[in-house]
Scaffold this motif. Sequence first.
Motif, PDB file in Angstrom:
ATOM      1  N   TRP A   1      12.080   2.921  54.140  1.00 60.50           N
ATOM      2  CA  TRP A   1      12.451   3.201  52.626  1.00 60.50           C
ATOM      3  C   TRP A   1      13.753   2.776  52.326  1.00 60.50           C
ATOM      4  O   TRP A   1      14.773   3.134  52.912  1.00 60.50           O
ATOM      5  CB  TRP A   1      12.162   4.797  52.527  1.00 60.50           C
ATOM      6  N   ILE A   2      13.982   2.349  51.189  1.00 62.42           N
ATOM      7  CA  ILE A   2      15.273   2.121  50.532  1.00 62.42           C
ATOM      8  C   ILE A   2      15.317   2.915  49.264  1.00 62.42           C
ATOM      9  O   ILE A   2      14.535   3.034  48.428  1.00 62.42           O
ATOM     10  CB  ILE A   2      15.403   0.692  50.293  1.00 62.42           C
ATOM     11  N   GLU A   3      16.338   3.585  49.223  1.00 65.61           N
ATOM     12  CA  GLU A   3      16.634   4.732  48.295  1.00 65.61           C
ATOM     13  C   GLU A   3      16.314   4.206  46.743  1.00 65.61           C
ATOM     14  O   GLU A   3      16.741   2.865  46.560  1.00 65.61           O
ATOM     15  CB  GLU A   3      17.955   5.574  48.225  1.00 65.61           C
ATOM     16  N   THR A   4      15.594   4.922  45.934  1.00 63.72           N
ATOM     17  CA  THR A   4      15.624   4.469  44.634  1.00 63.72           C
ATOM     18  C   THR A   4      16.366   5.293  43.677  1.00 63.72           C
ATOM     19  O   THR A   4      16.539   6.527  44.115  1.00 63.72           O
ATOM     20  CB  THR A   4      13.973   4.585  44.077  1.00 63.72           C
ATOM     21  N   PRO A   5      16.600   5.138  42.621  1.00 62.83           N
ATOM     22  CA  PRO A   5      17.491   6.015  41.511  1.00 62.83           C
ATOM     23  C   PRO A   5      16.717   7.155  41.438  1.00 62.83           C
ATOM     24  O   PRO A   5      15.380   7.105  41.101  1.00 62.83           O
ATOM     25  CB  PRO A   5      17.689   5.009  40.333  1.00 62.83           C
ATOM     26  N   SER A   6      17.546   8.245  41.255  1.00 67.85           N
ATOM     27  CA  SER A   6      16.914   9.621  41.070  1.00 67.85           C
ATOM     28  C   SER A   6      18.173  10.502  40.567  1.00 67.85           C
ATOM     29  O   SER A   6      19.142  10.079  40.325  1.00 67.85           O
ATOM     30  CB  SER A   6      16.140  10.392  42.407  1.00 67.85           C
ATOM     31  N   SER A   7      17.590  11.727  40.214  1.00 66.72           N
ATOM     32  CA  SER A   7      18.821  12.642  39.712  1.00 66.72           C
ATOM     33  C   SER A   7      19.645  13.166  40.830  1.00 66.72           C
ATOM     34  O   SER A   7      19.178  14.016  41.440  1.00 66.72           O
ATOM     35  CB  SER A   7      18.099  13.673  38.677  1.00 66.72           C
TER      36      SER A   7
END
Length: 519
Positions: free
Chosen positions: A468-474
């Motif tokens: 998994w590659i981090e996705t934008p989040s809060s």
Amino acid sequence: MAHCPYCMSPNPASSNICYSCGRVVLGTRGMTVRVGAPIPGGELVHRARRGPPPGLNVRRGGRRRDKKKKSNVRTMVLVVAIAFLFLFTPAQERISNQLEKWLDSILDEFGPAREYPVYATYTAERNVNLYNPHSQTISFNYELPIPALRTDFGHSEFGHELVDGTPNPVVTLQDITSMVVHTEGGGNFVLIPLNNEYLIEDDAIALDSTSEIFWPPVGQNSDRCSVGRCVIWQGDISPGEFITLVVTYDVVGSSFTWWGGDRAPDEAPRSSLGFSMDSSNSGTYADYQRSGQLNTMYDQFGVHKEWYDRDPGPSRNWAIDGTNGVVVELANEIASGLSGDSQDDPYAFAHAAFIKIRDSIVYSQGLAPARGGPSCIDDGRGDCDEQSNAWMSLLRTRNIPAWYEFGPMTDGQFSTWEPHAWANTILPFDTDWCNSQGITLDSCFIEGEVDVVNNRWLLHAPTTMTEWIETPSSLGEAAYDFYRPLSIGCANCWAESWETIGEPEIMGGTYRVPERIGE
């Protein structure tokens, strides 16, 4: 009767030793050798030639004298070089640079290093083991990531675009060609679809009498994936019982370098057009304001100096913290060491920060939860997660976007596996360079991997399997959720292990990445 040549006592002719004085005399021939007329070149005695050892005090004509002259000339040159080294600054720098290159070459060739294949195809097996230590049945819910296609632009299928509208094909770094799951002892082997197909809970597939799987869309409920495409494995465990999920992956992997520096491995493939970044074509901080992915990642990652709170309570425990005094002080120290031309170059700062963390932080067992960037820097030690936190904290002080990548890692022989975390970053190319290459400005950048503990600067190796590659989040909530895939009614009842099934196929040879200090 013969006599001893030393004490002149009578001695048998066939004896090698004098029975009176005890010396070795070689029988009566000893007398002949010692008192007889000398034979040119020495006399053969018991297959050994008498006389001086070969080369001792023997002159073999002018050839030996010539060799000595060459040695004298070489010695004189060395003396002059040393004199220049100490007396004249320009010569000192020149010789020092040459010596440094020689030492680097020796370290590259013979020093400690990690070896990576250029291409590899292998099968990996993952075991998720759950145990119920209680006297009552417990339920569980586990999210298993479905790895997406990994390219030199993250998960994107689009790379650089030329000004005439022609897209530059991406390079595939990892392709999961098959993913099969079953439970240990269960007879139902399920092939997981790797495209965007979904299976909701109502249509779940039973793996055995107590557990089932389905692969729903992303959402907020327990019957949805938290951060990306996943398989949800859920069921019940009886008291004192174990249950094991077995996942088999067939993987095709490739090395890749985004780096164009002198020490980037020549064997590692580059972009389909040969583009790579170094100090000669890197951009400026202002380039993050270009439209497209650069500006998007700047807004979603770069401007947030605090990221991924590991404490769900009212207190804050940021993994990445670009506001902490320890981090800011070190970042300023790194920036002060850059040349004037590099002060406005995010690539130069990111590279210098990489070298600083790599060379000053000792690898050690991580804490739980992992050290944040400030603690890793302050303690001077940390594991892969923690050193990545430290490096990304430094980048956030300059609003350089950086985010996580997760997955297991193996060695060059694919013999042992362990969990791993490393970093990604996005860096702009220089505007003039983009124009000279005919690349649209909104696609003129790299999205590269940085693995501090393994000395991989903008380098991907097929020995790390991207889950998994981090996705934008809060503020990094997605990373928090990814680290916590299991919901179960007990503590310390979950373990995972990885192993390679069969022999991996290595293609294209291998290359070394030295574990060296400096750059």
